[in-house]
Design an enzyme around this catalytic site. Structure first.
Site, mmCIF file in Angstrom:
data_model
loop_
_atom_site.group_PDB
_atom_site.id
_atom_site.type_symbol
_atom_site.label_atom_id
_atom_site.label_comp_id
_atom_site.label_asym_id
_atom_site.label_seq_id
_atom_site.Cartn_x
_atom_site.Cartn_y
_atom_site.Cartn_z
ATOM 1 N N PHE A 136 8.792 24.229 -10.761
ATOM 2 C CA PHE A 136 9.972 24.229 -9.889
ATOM 3 C C PHE A 136 10.030 25.575 -9.186
ATOM 4 O O PHE A 136 9.996 26.623 -9.825
ATOM 5 C CB PHE A 136 11.259 24.011 -10.694
ATOM 6 C CG PHE A 136 12.481 23.994 -9.811
ATOM 7 C CD1 PHE A 136 12.869 22.819 -9.180
ATOM 8 C CD2 PHE A 136 13.219 25.146 -9.588
ATOM 9 C CE1 PHE A 136 13.979 22.797 -8.345
ATOM 10 C CE2 PHE A 136 14.324 25.134 -8.749
ATOM 11 C CZ PHE A 136 14.704 23.956 -8.130
ATOM 12 N N ASP A 221 6.220 33.204 -10.204
ATOM 13 C CA ASP A 221 7.628 32.919 -9.960
ATOM 14 C C ASP A 221 8.393 33.281 -11.228
ATOM 15 O O ASP A 221 8.419 32.530 -12.196
ATOM 16 C CB ASP A 221 7.790 31.434 -9.618
ATOM 17 C CG ASP A 221 9.241 31.061 -9.356
ATOM 18 O OD1 ASP A 221 10.133 31.871 -9.678
ATOM 19 O OD2 ASP A 221 9.475 29.950 -8.835
ATOM 20 N N LYS A 250 17.945 34.844 -9.810
ATOM 21 C CA LYS A 250 18.854 34.482 -10.912
ATOM 22 C C LYS A 250 19.494 35.671 -11.642
ATOM 23 O O LYS A 250 20.512 36.166 -11.211
ATOM 24 C CB LYS A 250 18.143 33.534 -11.887
ATOM 25 C CG LYS A 250 17.868 32.158 -11.243
ATOM 26 C CD LYS A 250 17.686 31.060 -12.249
ATOM 27 C CE LYS A 250 17.781 29.688 -11.588
ATOM 28 N NZ LYS A 250 16.501 29.061 -11.264
#
Ligand SMILES: *Cc1c(COP(=O)(O)O)cnc(C)c1O
Length: 400
Positions: A136, A221, A250
């Site tokens: 993702f 990532d 995040k």
């Protein structure tokens, strides 16, 4: 209450968010409260974003201070907070050049553009990026094109071309997929949204040495795994390798939106005018990011996350011992998943909400636990006790 927020949401919103039937109004530390004053233990933490817990005093102070001072200027000018944060992030990642943006997807978009430009200049026009199944990377067109999960891609074809998918945790598959057109490999060190999937310890070292041999970039990532979550500041630091570039977001903002990608000098090839953003790196976001990262480093929260994670691991394993429906416990630091023997994770999440615990069903068969890095052992005990009750109810076949 005078307004029905849930009805108003249905009236005005694209129905893309599957929300639980609760309106949250306040938070402190690992706890949040709803409109009716009910308290919840938050083991979702805004999807691993609320790294210091809700409304941490240092973050609140940074927001207040910078909001009064200067919020936003565009990148036509220098501002102090973004330079301070750039230095802190580069020095602590071992990487050289940074670009700030507002989200994880934008950070990964940056990595993709970096790989394209690098391939054009350094590898004879190579543009393909090898990505992993179940990966993702965000919801923009390029990051959706890079997604491992068909469900994210299918509604939006034709996609951006040039993504080659291989199984996760299989370095040999990356070797086989590499051609003269390959520019980079893009991986999550720990797959978050894919269900908390950890590769074997030798996976990243093998991929790193293959990338060196083949002359291609290794892009990581770290949007979910980074900034202390796995028990190191960056997840790649567990494996002793150095990536060519990483994406973060995040947890960096502690709940405030900020993202960045950071590259080594040799591949930091984006030049004047080739990339940009209006809001990215604005003074307010960077002052908050600086406060968050400084706190995390000064208090060695990655080490604390590792210790609390070991505690959580023990507690989750004892939960699994009591409940045969738990088939696997997996994770590292403060990112954990409990795999169940049937697709009841959504039901479990709903029951947990009623019992005062926020967790999420990262897969139909798995619950994920990603509390703030500041979570205490006592809070972990309470969360596990609630999950214990939830699983007992599911086993007893209690209807929802
Ligand atoms: C959440 C996430 C993203 C996307 O971040 P947004 O801020 O939602 O755009 C990208 N990569 C990974 C690994 C993520 O977990």
């Amino acid at each position: 209450m005078s307004e029905n927020w849930i009805e108003l949401e249905k009236q005005y919103f694209l129905p893309v968010s599957k929300r639980l039937q609760v309106t949250l109004v306040r938070g402190e530390g690992t706890r949040v409260w709803d409109l009716e004053g009910r308290e919840y233990l938050d083991f979702v933490a805004g999807i691993a974003a609320v790294s210091l817990g809700h409304c941490h005093p240092e973050i609140v102070a940074a927001v207040e201070r910078q909001a009064r001072q200067l919020m936003h200027t565009s990148n036509y000018y220098y501002t102090i907070p973004q330079v301070k944060l750039a230095q802190l992030l580069c020095d602590n990642s071992g990487l050289d050049k940074i670009f700030f943006c507002n989200s994880g997807a934008e950070a990964v978009e940056g990595l993709i553009k970096l790989a394209r430009k690098w391939g054009k200049v350094k590898r004879d026009g190579a543009y393909e990026i090898i990505v992993a199944e179940n990966a993702f990377h965000g919801r923009t067109m390029a990051t959706v094109s890079a997604a491992g999960n068909e469900k994210y891609r299918a509604p939006f074809t034709p996609l951006l071309e040039g993504f080659v998918r291989v199984p996760f945790n299989d370095a040999e598959a990356i070797r086989k997929a590499t051609t003269g057109k390959t520019a980079a490999v893009l991986l999550e060190p720990v797959q978050g949204e894919g269900g908390v999937n950890l590769p074997d310890a030798d996976y990243l070292p093998q991929v790193r040495s293959w990338c060196d041999k083949a002359g291609i970039l290794l892009l990581l990532d770290e949007v979910q795994s980074g900034i202390g979550r796995t028990g190191k500041l960056f997840a790649f630091q567990h494996s002793g390798i150095e990536p060519d570039a990483i994406a973060v977001a995040k947890a960096l903002g502690g709940g405030f939106p900020i993202g960045a990608f950071i590259a080594r000098d040799h591949c930091a090839l984006l030049g004047p005018g080739e990339h940009g953003t209006t809001f990215g790196g604005n003074a307010l976001a960077c002052e908050v990011g600086y406060a968050v990262l400084k706190y995390i480093l000064d208090h060695d929260l990655p080490a604390q996350a590792a210790r609390r994670g070991e505690y959580m691991e023990r507690r989750l394993h004892s939960l699994a011992d009591r409940h045969p429906m738990v088939t696997e416990v997996r994770g590292k630091g403060l990112i954990w998943a409990v795999e169940l023997d049937s697709p009841v994770a959504e039901e479990a999440m709903g029951i947990a909400l009623g019992e005062g615990l926020l967790v999420n069903n990262v897969k139909p068969t798995a619950l994920r636990f990603i509390p703030p890095l500041t979570v205490t052992e006592e809070e972990i005990d309470r969360a596990v006790e609630i999950v214990d009750r939830v699983l007992s109810r599911l086993e007893a076949g209690t209807p929802k």
